[in-house]
Design an enzyme around this catalytic site. Structure first.
Site, PDB file in Angstrom:
ATOM      1  CB  VAL A 124     -65.441 -51.428-116.102  1.00  0.00           C
ATOM      2  CG1 VAL A 124     -66.474 -51.633-117.013  1.00  0.00           C
ATOM      3  CG2 VAL A 124     -64.839 -50.058-115.868  1.00  0.00           C
ATOM      4  CD  GLU A 125     -64.947 -58.489-112.992  1.00  0.00           C
ATOM      5  OE1 GLU A 125     -64.702 -59.541-113.610  1.00  0.00           O
ATOM      6  OE2 GLU A 125     -64.477 -58.074-111.591  1.00  0.00           O
ATOM      7  CB  VAL A 126     -67.787 -54.634-109.135  1.00  0.00           C
ATOM      8  CG1 VAL A 126     -67.511 -53.123-109.012  1.00  0.00           C
ATOM      9  CG2 VAL A 126     -68.636 -55.218-108.111  1.00  0.00           C
TER      10      VAL A 126
END
Ligand SMILES: [Zn+2]
Length: 846
Positions: A352-354
């Site tokens: 999700v972060e990347v």
């Protein structure tokens, strides 16, 4: 049945979306952690499906960042559920985000309402039931996304499917909890680490759902893919587990990559991998990338999304069937369930972060994938033509798939003289097209998927894939089809000329009804007639009633005589079933034919409804067992009994007419008494259908088919092999392999095993075993010289498999043995073999 596939998809989805099936509320403070809600610590117990549903519903009800949408039920009746996670602002316009995504990719008509992008991430958990850390991690990831910092959710919509295979997973969870004691035993060969046959990897029917993404033979897949195609995510991560001794695997994937995979897809796999590595390094977690898990066969949870424009990835945690709650690994470490969950959770959050960090580029590249695909299709063939000569059932099957895949098609323009590659011969020739032909242009957004599924020869970059290397749809469906290098656009919408039966114009009490024998649906009709106690005959010779229409071998003949016991019900049952199943029925008023055999001839035998048994048990190939079971239970809906070979001493074989042996050496484990009984049963008239060489254990001295041994290498070749460098050994071994390739078989369609077919058949060959021709028996399907059509074939096995037996029937006493050396119903998607298998069940030996 495939006919209503497409409309079902739409209905289901609209039902979910439009009728506000979402559960949501705006109280995020009261969201409980999985531990608090479930009442145990992370990794202390396994959470069964109903508690998974309870928890995700709790989160959806108490968080304004989460909506829950049930999207279907499994064969076992368990709910399938999606969670949509984003900021409340994004969720408020969720359907707008969805349709804008489709519109900007060119997959839906109309203008996008905004050019603002969100990265759409789809996280899939536990497609394999016994890879249990996945679903547990989904709960922790959901909780953190619902209650933690929402920065990344501003740029993303995260779609979580916490449990793709509830039936499989519950099989594992229930077994484990019944088997383990008060404290987990980490000793890796103790009972709680060895699942009983057929284990919980697969769904209810023992079908591997992670081989089913493209083919959608199972209801779990069909319902999921309907929603998937309505979303078309940009990033797809599929959470798995591998053996207990390997640490963690994530992107970038291993070679071979299919040539269709774009530079961006390769590049972003690398970016994602680097982001994961950073998090894993921080906690000194061990992992690997770029090995084992390749991107080639198009029906996995990584490849199917990839060919649909996404960054498709497999994540693999150590664990799987042997994992339990804790297990001692080969290096003496104790791998706990809690650690497995944590790794999967870290990978999920990192995904999700990347995606959020690069959300605009992720979306832009996704749109570009479809634009480029439509403008400049990568493959040499720009047009595929499926001849209008194919039967309506085959065309119906194909169009239902094209609809499910979102591939557009139409009818061909009238065109003379087009150079085309004929799938049958794999040679170029000149053909003409007309408006009856179905035409698919590669100049469309879905052209990558189209080309991957239709390319006549798969482009293998590297032979060391761990799955089949050929799957072209025209072969799997047995279609007369052509691939053309020139661009030709469809001339208008395509429609199938279904023969219609005007029941009202039929005589009230005809002498007989005739129904053709060409497809699995025809076999389904027969199976239903038999269950209504209708007596059915079938033609063993072509015949004609009027000198015009020829009725082929296998034609079902339903005579009034023999069905008197039904009275008038005979007509209504026969007609109503035909109407319901879309079967053409022709009424005739005589049993006298113009050519062929009259209906009273011994050449028009009765189909005695066979009593069918299927054998399974430890040692039987669970997938093959599952394919047969699913076919009998779901596709034919025909009664059958299933036995494990460990209980065969309790079976009275004379209660059955047909016994089916799936692949495997399990009959070696039965007693000599049972072996004697089985042989006697065949000699007394039984029909044994054996997949691969499963019957071998019953062979007393070369009575049955003979396995050909591999030729001895020359002295020179042996020396060269002995001196091979270590690093080259694995590749050299591949020269003796066939890893799922397609061959042209010569078919003797005058034998009942091949009724309903032309004089050839495309077979999917999944190994290099070769059998000699039967000396006393019928060599119905044979692989001869020049048979290879598509897929990897090691150079050392080419000659070895030529002139070998693929399908045969050997009379044995008064009974028969049917050999199916290639699997005609492979993974349920080798549709063209279904009729052959039905012939083996209903026609052979009648
Ligand atoms: Zn798996």
């Amino acid at each position: 049945m495939k006919t209503s596939l497409c409309s079902l998809f739409v209905l289901f989805f609209l039902g979910g979306m439009m009728q506000a099936a979402f559960v949501s509320a705006a109280v995020s403070q009261s969201v409980q952690s999985p531990e608090a809600f479930l009442g145990y610590e992370k990794g202390e117990r396994l959470t069964p499906h109903h508690r998974v549903m309870d928890y995700v519903t709790h989160v959806a009800e108490n968080s304004d960042r989460v909506m829950a949408e049930p999207y279907g039920k499994t064969y076992g009746g368990r709910t399938l559920m999606l969670l949509y996670v984003s900021t409340p602002e994004n969720l408020a316009r969720l359907d707008e985000i969805r349709t804008n995504n489709l519109r900007r990719a060119g997959l839906l008509g109309g203008e996008a309402t905004s050019l603002e992008s969100k990265a759409i991430i789809w996280l899939s958990y536990n497609v394999h039931g016994n890879e249990i850390s996945a679903t547990e991690a989904a709960l922790f990831t959901l909780y953190e996304l619902a209650t933690g910092d929402d920065t990344h959710l501003q740029n993303t919509v995260v779609i979580i499917d916490p449990l793709l295979n509830p039936d499989g997973r519950d099989r594992y969870v229930n077994w484990y909890h019944q088997t383990a004691g008060r404290q987990p035993d980490p000793y890796r060969t103790s009972r709680e680490h060895i699942e009983p046959w057929p284990n919980a990897r697969t769904n209810h029917y023992n079908i591997d759902l992670n081989r089913d993404w493209a083919w959608q033979t199972q209801i779990e897949t069909r319902q999921r893919m309907a929603v998937y195609h309505q979303w078309m995510p940009h990033i797809h991560a599929d959470f798995h587990e591998m053996g207990v001794d390997q640490p963690y695997y994530f992107a970038p994937a291993a070679e071979p990559f299919h040539v269709a995979i774009t530079d961006w897809q390769r590049e972003f796999q690398q970016t994602i991998g680097e982001n994961h590595a950073r998090h894993f390094d921080d906690d000194f977690r061990v992992y690997f990338t770029r090995e084992i898990f390749d991107l080639f066969y198009p029906s996995y949870g990584d490849t199917y999304p990839t060919f649909n424009g996404a960054i498709g990835m497999t994540y693999e945690q150590a664990g799987n069937t042997q994992g339990g709650l804790s297990v001692i690994t080969a290096d003496g470490d104790t791998l706990t369930f809690a650690r497995r969950i944590l790794n999967q959770h870290v990978a999920g959050m990192s995904t999700v972060e990347v995606a959020s960090m690069h959300y605009e580029r992720v979306a832009e590249e996704f749109f570009r994938f479809f634009r480029d695909a439509a403008e400049t299709p990568y493959a040499p063939h720009k047009t595929y033509v499926i001849s209008g000569n194919n039967t309506p059932d085959k065309l119906q099957l194909l169009t239902s798939y094209l609809d499910a895949w979102g591939i557009s098609y139409g009818h061909a323009p009238n065109t003379r003289s087009v150079r085309a590659l004929d799938y049958q011969s794999l040679e170029e020739r000149t053909i003409s097209l007309n408006s009856q032909d179905l035409l698919i242009s590669a100049h469309q957004p879905k052209s990558v998927l189209l080309n991957v599924l239709f390319e006549p020869r798969t482009t293998v970059v590297d032979s060391l894939t761990y799955d089949i290397t050929a799957w072209a749809v025209p072969y799997a469906m047995g279609l007369e089809a052509f691939a053309i290098e020139r661009r030709i656009d469809p001339a208008g919408p395509f429609s199938i000329n279904h023969p219609v039966t005007d029941f009202s114009a039929m005589p009230e009490q005809p002498y007989a009804y005739l129904a053709r024998w060409e497809s699995k649906q025809d076999a389904f009709y027969l199976a239903q007639l038999l269950q209504h106690d209708i007596r059915v005959r079938f033609a063993t010779q072509p015949f004609s009633m009027d000198g015009q229409r020829t009725w082929e071998r296998g034609t079902l003949i339903l005579t009034r005589r023999g069905n008197e016991q039904h009275g008038d019900r005979f007509d209504s049952v026969v007609r109503e079933l035909a109407d319901e199943l879309g079967r053409e029925l022709v009424a005739v008023n005589t049993g006298l034919v113009m050519s062929g055999r009259d209906f009273g001839s011994s050449g028009v035998p009765m189909v005695h409804a066979p009593r069918v048994a299927l054998i399974g048990g430890p040692g039987a190939n669970p997938n093959n067992f599952g394919e047969v079971w699913h076919f009998l239970d779901q596709e034919l809906e025909y009664p059958h009994s299933v036995f494990e070979h460990t209980h065969l001493n309790r079976v009275n074989f004379s209660d059955f007419d047909v016994i089916i042996l799936p692949q495997g050496g399990y009959l070696n484990q039965v007693s000599n008494q049972v072996k004697d009984d089985l042989r006697r049963w065949i000699r007394n008239g039984g029909r044994m259908i054996t997949f691969g060489n499963a019957i071998r254990a019953l062979d007393e001295g070369d009575q049955f088919q003979e396995l050909r041994s591999m030729p001895e290498p020359t002295d020179e070749a042996r020396t060269a092999q002995q001196l091979l460098r270590a690093e080259d050994r694995r590749r050299d071994a591949a020269a003796s392999l066939i890893t799922g390739s397609i061959y042209y078989l010569n078919l003797d369609n005058s034998h009942p095993l091949a009724f309903g077919y032309p004089e050839f058949y495309y077979s999917l060959k999944s190994g290099a075993n070769a059998f000699e021709y039967l000396e006393s028996g019928f060599n119905v399907g044979t692989l001869q010289a020049g048979a290879h059509r598509s897929g990897f074939q090691g150079y050392r096995v080419k000659d070895h498999i030529e002139n070998s037996l693929i399908f045969g029937v050997q009379p044995y006493g008064r009974g028969n043995i049917v050999y199916l050396n290639d699997n005609p119903i492979f993974r349920g998607f080798w549709h063209n073999g279904a009729l052959l298998f039905a012939n083996a069940i209903f026609f052979v030996g009648q």
